[in-house]
Design a protein around this motif. Sequence first.
Motif, mmCIF file in Angstrom:
data_model
loop_
_atom_site.group_PDB
_atom_site.id
_atom_site.type_symbol
_atom_site.label_atom_id
_atom_site.label_comp_id
_atom_site.label_asym_id
_atom_site.label_seq_id
_atom_site.Cartn_x
_atom_site.Cartn_y
_atom_site.Cartn_z
ATOM 1 N N TYR A 104 0.828 -1.206 0.000
ATOM 2 C CA TYR A 104 0.000 0.000 0.000
ATOM 3 C C TYR A 104 0.866 1.261 0.000
ATOM 4 C CZ TYR A 104 -3.495 -3.405 1.504
ATOM 5 O OH TYR A 104 -4.330 -4.494 1.586
ATOM 6 N N TYR A 105 0.261 2.367 -0.400
ATOM 7 C CA TYR A 105 0.931 3.659 -0.284
ATOM 8 C C TYR A 105 -0.106 4.715 0.053
ATOM 9 C CZ TYR A 105 -0.815 5.119 -4.938
ATOM 10 O OH TYR A 105 -1.598 5.480 -5.996
ATOM 11 N N SER A 106 0.347 5.908 0.336
ATOM 12 C CA SER A 106 -0.564 7.018 0.633
ATOM 13 C C SER A 106 -0.063 8.271 -0.065
ATOM 14 C CB SER A 106 -0.659 7.249 2.147
ATOM 15 O OG SER A 106 0.592 7.622 2.683
ATOM 16 N N THR A 107 -0.954 9.197 -0.298
ATOM 17 C CA THR A 107 -0.593 10.469 -0.910
ATOM 18 C C THR A 107 -1.665 11.497 -0.572
ATOM 19 O OG1 THR A 107 0.122 11.550 -2.958
ATOM 20 C CG2 THR A 107 -1.776 10.073 -3.115
ATOM 21 N N CYS A 108 -1.378 12.753 -0.846
ATOM 22 C CA CYS A 108 -2.333 13.815 -0.551
ATOM 23 C C CYS A 108 -2.985 14.343 -1.825
ATOM 24 C CB CYS A 108 -1.643 14.971 0.183
ATOM 25 S SG CYS A 108 -1.267 14.591 1.901
ATOM 26 N N ILE A 109 -4.263 14.646 -1.712
ATOM 27 C CA ILE A 109 -5.016 15.271 -2.797
ATOM 28 C C ILE A 109 -5.082 16.763 -2.482
ATOM 29 C CG2 ILE A 109 -7.117 15.167 -4.186
ATOM 30 C CD1 ILE A 109 -5.613 12.486 -3.893
ATOM 31 N N LEU A 110 -4.599 17.604 -3.390
ATOM 32 C CA LEU A 110 -4.482 19.038 -3.142
ATOM 33 C C LEU A 110 -5.627 19.802 -3.796
ATOM 34 C CD1 LEU A 110 -0.660 19.353 -3.959
ATOM 35 C CD2 LEU A 110 -1.738 18.660 -1.815
ATOM 36 N N PHE A 111 -6.172 20.767 -3.054
ATOM 37 C CA PHE A 111 -7.281 21.591 -3.544
ATOM 38 C C PHE A 111 -6.905 23.066 -3.481
ATOM 39 C CE2 PHE A 111 -9.049 17.585 -2.228
ATOM 40 C CZ PHE A 111 -10.044 17.319 -3.167
ATOM 41 N N GLY A 112 -7.743 23.892 -4.109
ATOM 42 C CA GLY A 112 -7.463 25.325 -4.168
ATOM 43 C C GLY A 112 -7.786 26.070 -2.902
ATOM 44 N N ASP A 113 -8.824 25.630 -2.171
ATOM 45 C CA ASP A 113 -9.188 26.302 -0.921
ATOM 46 C C ASP A 113 -9.915 25.311 -0.007
ATOM 47 O OD1 ASP A 113 -12.074 26.330 -1.559
ATOM 48 O OD2 ASP A 113 -11.546 27.887 -3.014
ATOM 49 N N ILE A 114 -10.161 25.743 1.233
ATOM 50 C CA ILE A 114 -10.749 24.856 2.239
ATOM 51 C C ILE A 114 -12.176 24.477 1.872
ATOM 52 C CG2 ILE A 114 -11.454 24.706 4.663
ATOM 53 C CD1 ILE A 114 -9.055 26.472 5.354
ATOM 54 N N ASP A 115 -12.952 25.412 1.292
ATOM 55 C CA ASP A 115 -14.329 25.108 0.908
ATOM 56 C C ASP A 115 -14.377 23.985 -0.126
ATOM 57 O OD1 ASP A 115 -15.341 26.997 2.608
ATOM 58 O OD2 ASP A 115 -15.427 28.590 1.098
ATOM 59 N N GLU A 116 -13.404 23.999 -1.037
ATOM 60 C CA GLU A 116 -13.333 22.956 -2.061
ATOM 61 C C GLU A 116 -13.034 21.595 -1.426
ATOM 62 O OE1 GLU A 116 -11.009 22.131 -6.312
ATOM 63 O OE2 GLU A 116 -10.718 24.038 -5.241
ATOM 64 N N VAL A 117 -12.189 21.596 -0.388
ATOM 65 C CA VAL A 117 -11.882 20.366 0.347
ATOM 66 C C VAL A 117 -13.140 19.817 1.004
ATOM 67 C CG1 VAL A 117 -10.642 19.402 2.324
ATOM 68 C CG2 VAL A 117 -9.473 20.982 0.795
ATOM 69 N N GLU A 118 -13.876 20.686 1.694
ATOM 70 C CA GLU A 118 -15.092 20.272 2.387
ATOM 71 C C GLU A 118 -16.105 19.697 1.415
ATOM 72 O OE1 GLU A 118 -15.698 20.129 5.620
ATOM 73 O OE2 GLU A 118 -13.681 20.863 6.086
ATOM 74 N N LYS A 119 -16.275 20.353 0.283
ATOM 75 C CA LYS A 119 -17.243 19.910 -0.723
ATOM 76 C C LYS A 119 -16.836 18.555 -1.306
ATOM 77 C CE LYS A 119 -19.657 21.637 -4.865
ATOM 78 N NZ LYS A 119 -19.316 20.601 -5.849
ATOM 79 N N ALA A 120 -15.549 18.402 -1.610
ATOM 80 C CA ALA A 120 -15.067 17.147 -2.188
ATOM 81 C C ALA A 120 -15.239 15.990 -1.215
ATOM 82 C CB ALA A 120 -13.601 17.297 -2.592
ATOM 83 N N PHE A 121 -14.943 16.217 0.060
ATOM 84 C CA PHE A 121 -15.082 15.150 1.058
ATOM 85 C C PHE A 121 -16.556 14.805 1.259
ATOM 86 C CE2 PHE A 121 -15.445 13.425 5.358
ATOM 87 C CZ PHE A 121 -14.455 12.445 5.335
#
Length: 450
Positions: free
Chosen positions: A357-374
């Motif tokens: 297994y591996y892990s990585t980070c998904i990068l977004f433009g702003d915090i609202d975009e993170v909340e919406k994506a999750f």
Amino acid sequence: MGKRLAGAEKEVLVEIVRFTQRNGLKGAEGGWKDFLARNDKKFGASVCDPRKRSKDVLLAFLRTFSKDFQKYFSKLVRRQKERSAIEQYMKKFPDKISPEMKLVQLTAQHPAYRKNYNFPSYQEGWKVMREGEVTNFMNSKTMLAVDCEMVLCHDGTEALVRVCVVDSNLEVKLDELVNPLKAVADYRTNITGVSKKDLKGVTCSLVDVQKSLKKMLSKGKILIGHSLSKDLHALKVDYAWVIDTAYIFKYANLLATASASLNSLSKSVLGYAVREEGEPHNCLKDAETAMNLVIAKLKHGFNDPIEVAEKSVPESDMMKLLAHRIPVYLPCQELLKIFSGNPSIEEKIDSRTRGDYYSTCILFGDIDEVEKAFEELDGQETKDSSGRLQKHVLLKRDNGDVANFYVRKMAYGCRLNESEFSKKRLPLVEAATPTEKDNDGNEPKKAKNW
């Protein structure tokens, strides 16, 4: 078979057979169930509970293992005998048990103890420390705290590179850099504080550290640490009389099976952070903090659930989601299919690969975009061991296969103000009296400079 193993009580043999089951150990006739299926024509493996089998059957199964394993089983018999004597004493004379030993009991009663302290000490290089006689433990108050730093090696294993031990006065008993004696893939310097140049000329080995610990832990000493099982794995030391600071406090804002980080627990109980955000671990400070947490528990009780301080998360990290337990066959760019918005993939993932297994980070433009994506992710929502929200998601690939992994928020679900922290705090234990050198900014006399 040795006399010690053959003469053991049935209850002890039952525990050893269970040990082989938990670790998937097999003798010449396979594992426990395989052995029963081959040798019991009447019941086979249908009655596999070792308690329901005779002592002769248990011994016959253990005889199928090699001589080296039987020697190891004999060590387990000796240790189980010593442990049983101490436990019987505790039950018979509960008023004579020291407060420190009660914390040892509390650690052993934690739901995660049986799993995390089930060490593979039958493997090469491990040392099984003796428990000792009842007289050593019935009023034991002598405590030592330990902390370790590990690096990632090319063979996928972790290796010890630094170990620190302090006593209850915070006097340094051991502070050593350790040569891993194999090729290092990642020194994790941003975490360990240790680099390749620091290990140049270092001759201290894991075996040397084990010998030092064996001397220190004689005559009923109690070993302290935070998530101590991880340190004992790195040290390859199997020792039972431990206080795990991750296990002895109750948390009001974490799952029952979760534990707080050392930094968060220190903020809530002691009122100070062990390290600032982004600062490398300091092995010595971590050992001192673990000792201070135990002293605080002994002095103030902390029997009621405490609110754990939130870890501070940098704003840059708030604009990420962590994808983890991703199968190595799944290209990271395919992960983007399941996220809304316009995310990208963090490039550096090499140090996060663990086996399959591996892990990585998904990068977004702003915090609202993170909340919406999750929020829009289709998956079962749970919490990780630190209380952060995550989802177990499925990704259907173009070839029809389905891959599954986890996506976790970087932020914590519970936010606490300073006024909400526990009011019970212990003043810091002062370290050993400094020398003139210490006043100039160097370490105490007994600590080794590196």
